[in-house]
Design a protein around this motif. Structure first.
Motif, short mmCIF file in Angstrom:
data_model
loop_
_atom_site.label_atom_id
_atom_site.label_comp_id
_atom_site.label_asym_id
_atom_site.label_seq_id
_atom_site.Cartn_x
_atom_site.Cartn_y
_atom_site.Cartn_z
N GLN A 28 38.48 38.82 34.06
CA GLN A 28 37.55 40.11 34.27
C GLN A 28 38.30 41.11 36.23
N ALA A 29 38.05 42.26 35.55
CA ALA A 29 38.84 42.87 37.45
C ALA A 29 37.80 43.01 37.56
N TRP A 30 37.31 42.25 38.90
CA TRP A 30 36.26 42.11 39.98
C TRP A 30 36.91 42.94 40.99
N GLN A 31 35.91 42.87 42.24
CA GLN A 31 36.55 43.41 43.04
C GLN A 31 37.52 42.86 43.72
N TYR A 32 37.71 42.22 43.43
CA TYR A 32 38.76 40.72 45.16
C TYR A 32 39.78 40.68 44.34
N GLY A 33 39.74 41.35 42.41
CA GLY A 33 40.91 40.94 41.74
C GLY A 33 40.59 39.73 40.42
N PRO A 34 41.64 39.82 39.49
CA PRO A 34 40.95 39.07 38.34
C PRO A 34 40.92 37.58 38.26
N VAL A 35 39.50 37.94 37.75
CA VAL A 35 38.22 36.25 37.64
C VAL A 35 38.09 35.96 36.68
N ILE A 36 38.54 35.18 36.53
CA ILE A 36 37.39 33.28 35.36
C ILE A 36 35.72 33.43 35.95
N PRO A 37 35.13 34.15 34.72
CA PRO A 37 33.47 34.02 35.75
C PRO A 37 32.94 32.63 35.59
N THR A 38 33.93 31.47 34.29
CA THR A 38 33.20 30.16 34.39
C THR A 38 33.81 29.75 35.82
N VAL A 39 35.38 29.76 35.94
CA VAL A 39 35.55 29.24 36.57
C VAL A 39 34.87 29.82 38.14
N TYR A 40 34.74 30.59 38.90
CA TYR A 40 33.30 31.59 39.61
C TYR A 40 32.59 30.57 39.58
N GLN A 41 32.12 30.20 38.48
CA GLN A 41 30.48 29.96 38.46
C GLN A 41 30.25 28.65 38.41
N SER A 92 45.10 37.55 45.78
CA SER A 92 44.27 38.97 46.47
C SER A 92 44.76 39.83 46.61
N ASN A 93 45.52 40.30 47.31
CA ASN A 93 46.54 41.30 47.92
C ASN A 93 47.47 42.26 46.60
N SER A 94 48.02 40.77 46.11
CA SER A 94 49.20 40.95 45.29
C SER A 94 49.07 41.83 44.11
N MET A 95 47.41 40.79 43.55
CA MET A 95 47.23 41.94 42.39
C MET A 95 46.34 42.93 42.75
N HIS A 96 46.50 43.16 43.76
CA HIS A 96 45.62 44.70 43.68
C HIS A 96 47.04 46.11 44.03
N GLN A 97 48.11 46.16 43.73
CA GLN A 97 49.67 46.81 43.41
C GLN A 97 49.39 47.25 42.60
N PRO A 98 50.07 48.55 42.96
CA PRO A 98 49.85 49.58 41.46
C PRO A 98 51.07 49.01 40.20
N GLY A 99 50.43 49.58 39.20
CA GLY A 99 50.82 48.51 38.04
C GLY A 99 50.34 47.25 37.45
N THR A 100 49.98 46.93 38.82
CA THR A 100 49.28 45.51 38.03
C THR A 100 47.92 45.66 36.70
#
Length: 136
Positions: A28-41, A92-100
């Motif tokens: 998922q596209a969360w605030q600070y980049g891509p997140v796998i919710p189960t890994v986060y949990q 995280s910053n590398s994943m916030h670049q335009p076109g990612t």
């Protein structure tokens, strides 16, 4: 956050180089980049501290074990060797670049939307070409 980003990167390179996903869960596209919710949990209780426990399966409290074939393990180790030195915010910053994939998904579908695996694959195939990555 670093672990989540490394899982995302490993999955992306697996799509591009091995033509299959390492994880079967939506990203998922969360605030600070891509997140796998189960890994986060599984690991958010550690915050920025080192992780010192295995993830446990929901409802069973048993340690989660994933079986990866040798080719997957080699790719995972390569990703950790290549990206593991990077701070979570650098990743995280590398994943916030335009076109990612994260940026495209956030702009078109909004926060917490699922990132299309084909978009991730395409992005990492582009990185493969740009960086002239040969793998096998």
């Amino acid at each position: 956050m670093q672990l989540i980003k490394l899982v995302y990167v490993a999955n992306g390179w697996s799509l591009a180089l091995l033509n299959h996903r390492l994880i079967d869960e939506p990203i998922q596209a969360w605030q600070y980049g891509p997140v796998i919710p189960t890994v986060y949990q599984a690991f958010n209780k550690f915050g920025s501290r080192p992780i010192n426990e295995y993830a446990v399966q929901a409802f069973s409290n048993l340690a989660y074990r994933a079986d990866f074939d040798p080719e997957d393990l080699r790719l995972i180790h390569t990703v950790v060797d290549s990206y593991g030195h990077m701070h979570a915010f650098q990743l995280s910053n590398s994943m916030h670049q335009p076109g990612t994939p994260w940026t495209i998904t956030r702009e078109s579908k909004g926060a917490y939307a699922t990132i299309d695996p084909e978009l991730i694959k395409s992005h990492f195939l582009d990185l493969k070409k740009q960086r002239n990555v040969a793998y096998r």
